[in-house]
Motif scaffolding. Structure first.
Motif, PDB file in Angstrom:
ATOM      1  N   ALA A  28       4.609  -4.967   3.859  1.00 16.38           N
ATOM      2  CA  ALA A  28       3.353  -5.120   3.313  1.00 16.38           C
ATOM      3  C   ALA A  28       3.631  -5.469   1.683  1.00 16.38           C
ATOM      4  O   ALA A  28       3.114  -6.127   0.729  1.00 16.38           O
ATOM      5  N   TRP A  29       4.511  -4.336   1.221  1.00 15.73           N
ATOM      6  CA  TRP A  29       4.711  -4.447  -0.228  1.00 15.73           C
ATOM      7  C   TRP A  29       5.723  -5.731  -0.544  1.00 15.73           C
ATOM      8  O   TRP A  29       5.550  -6.456  -1.604  1.00 15.73           O
TER       9      TRP A  29
ATOM     10  N   SER B 210      -1.796  -4.421   6.472  1.00 12.04           N
ATOM     11  CA  SER B 210      -1.401  -4.451   4.923  1.00 12.04           C
ATOM     12  C   SER B 210      -2.497  -3.936   3.841  1.00 12.04           C
ATOM     13  O   SER B 210      -1.896  -3.424   3.007  1.00 12.04           O
TER      14      SER B 210
ATOM     15  N   LEU C  25      -2.316  -4.632  -9.612  1.00  7.49           N
ATOM     16  CA  LEU C  25      -2.343  -4.170  -8.047  1.00  7.49           C
ATOM     17  C   LEU C  25      -3.707  -4.445  -7.392  1.00  7.49           C
ATOM     18  O   LEU C  25      -3.569  -4.722  -6.189  1.00  7.49           O
TER      19      LEU C  25
ATOM     20  N   LEU D 162      -0.639   3.072  -0.779  1.00 12.17           N
ATOM     21  CA  LEU D 162       0.504   3.122  -1.831  1.00 12.17           C
ATOM     22  C   LEU D 162      -0.024   3.226  -3.214  1.00 12.17           C
ATOM     23  O   LEU D 162       0.446   4.008  -4.185  1.00 12.17           O
ATOM     24  N   ILE D 163      -0.778   2.367  -3.418  1.00  7.45           N
ATOM     25  CA  ILE D 163      -1.514   2.438  -4.658  1.00  7.45           C
ATOM     26  C   ILE D 163      -2.336   3.634  -5.005  1.00  7.45           C
ATOM     27  O   ILE D 163      -2.633   3.689  -6.365  1.00  7.45           O
TER      28      ILE D 163
ATOM     29  N   LEU E 167      -3.976  -6.687  -4.134  1.00  3.71           N
ATOM     30  CA  LEU E 167      -4.462  -6.113  -2.733  1.00  3.71           C
ATOM     31  C   LEU E 167      -5.380  -7.134  -2.151  1.00  3.71           C
ATOM     32  O   LEU E 167      -5.568  -7.497  -0.805  1.00  3.71           O
TER      33      LEU E 167
ATOM     34  N   ILE F  52      -1.226  -0.983   1.506  1.00  2.00           N
ATOM     35  CA  ILE F  52      -1.167  -1.245   0.006  1.00  2.00           C
ATOM     36  C   ILE F  52      -1.999  -0.206  -0.484  1.00  2.00           C
ATOM     37  O   ILE F  52      -1.571   0.522  -1.682  1.00  2.00           O
ATOM     38  N   THR F  53      -3.320  -0.194  -0.026  1.00  2.03           N
ATOM     39  CA  THR F  53      -4.407   0.718  -0.483  1.00  2.03           C
ATOM     40  C   THR F  53      -3.737   2.251  -0.675  1.00  2.03           C
ATOM     41  O   THR F  53      -3.872   2.857  -1.525  1.00  2.03           O
TER      42      THR F  53
ATOM     43  N   PHE G 279       4.565  -7.179  -5.498  1.00  2.00           N
ATOM     44  CA  PHE G 279       4.113  -6.233  -5.881  1.00  2.00           C
ATOM     45  C   PHE G 279       4.768  -5.183  -6.983  1.00  2.00           C
ATOM     46  O   PHE G 279       4.228  -4.647  -7.766  1.00  2.00           O
TER      47      PHE G 279
ATOM     48  N   PHE H 263       4.723  -0.389   5.471  1.00  2.99           N
ATOM     49  CA  PHE H 263       4.306  -0.272   4.025  1.00  2.99           C
ATOM     50  C   PHE H 263       5.525  -1.082   3.585  1.00  2.99           C
ATOM     51  O   PHE H 263       4.911  -1.817   2.646  1.00  2.99           O
TER      52      PHE H 263
END
Length: 270
Positions: A55-56, A236, A219, A243-244, A223, A240-241, A61, A52
């Motif tokens: 990827a961020w 990743s 965002l 997290l957002i 992605l 990110i999916t 981001f 996480f």
């Protein structure tokens, strides 16, 4: 027996809806070696929570989040203000052509956004707004037909005696709106706000068309940066999916009773 069957069906269908989310979370936690195993592993051998953070930090981001929050906040505020004013006018004022104008507003809901996409782009290009956040914010300050309809229907359920009593006491129409009507519209306004936040937060096509500079990306556009010419960074993307997706899920969870209440109290009064 009937109740047991109902619960069993609810459990089965809930698992069908939960399975993709569970797969996304476990994929985000997998190592590179476990991504393409066959048969696939649902549970990773080693839970890599570092995926996480990696990827961020691989893309800006934090900047994408800032842009998304600005667009979402200003667009939601614009919809609440503009739609409340228009709905109040349609619900409480008597003027020539009111019903016809309201039908015209409702008719705009039948026009797909894809039809107006090119004219909007030409207009914003003429104004010099391309590659700015304005095309994603300013239109919200002119209202939405669906939200206007919802708020108008709710205002119609409020007794006119409230307006008349305030008017007798010397209150103006604006005072009646902001001190009498708006406080009673809490559930409906929350409903509109939640719908607008969801729409802005998950919007991909709008930012894709109007934004060119990466510093303006949202965002959802960030992605898409994990899709390369020769491959896709699946870890990743899933990280990110997940997290957002947290803010919309949290908003929906905490505002669920207001959403149900707002829809229930809107009614169908014409």
């Amino acid at each position: 027996m009937k109740k047991m069957l109902t619960y069993a069906l609810l459990i089965v269908f809930s698992l069908l809806f939960i399975a993709p989310l569970f797969w996304a979370v476990t994929t985000a936690l997998k190592s590179q070696q476990e991504l393409y195993l066959f048969p696939p592993k649902w549970i990773p051998s080693v839970w890599k929570f570092s995926n996480f953070a990696e990827a961020w930090n691989s893309q800006p981001f934090n900047l994408f989040l800032k842009n998304t929050v600005i667009i979402t906040a200003l667009s939601t505020l614009g919809q609440l203000i503009s739609c409340t004013l228009v709905a109040y006018g349609f619900a409480r004022f008597q003027f020539k052509g009111r019903d016809f104008l309201f039908l015209v507003v409702l008719a705009t809901m039948m026009i797909p956004w894809e039809v107006t996409m090119i004219p909007q782009y030409m207009e914003f290009n003429y104004l010099g707004w391309i590659n700015t956040l304005k095309p994603l914010i300013v239109p919200s300050w002119f209202g939405s037909a669906y939200y206007i309809f919802l708020l108008r229907q709710f205002i119609l359920t409020l007794p006119r005696e409230l307006d008349e009593a305030a008017t007798i006491d010397g209150a103006s129409k604006v005072t009646v709106l902001f001190w009498i009507i708006v406080p009673l519209m809490g559930p409906s306004l929350i409903l509109v706000a939640v719908f607008q936040v969801m729409s802005c937060w998950n919007d991909y096509l709008g930012p894709l068309i109007f934004l060119n500079d990466q510093t303006k990306y949202t965002l959802t556009l960030g992605l898409s940066q994990f899709k390369g010419m020769y491959g896709v960074d699946m870890q990743s993307i899933m990280a990110i999916t997940c997290l957002i997706s947290i803010p919309p899920l949290a908003i929906f969870f905490f505002a669920q009773r207001y959403i149900v209440g707002g829809i229930a109290t809107t009614g169908i009064k014409g």
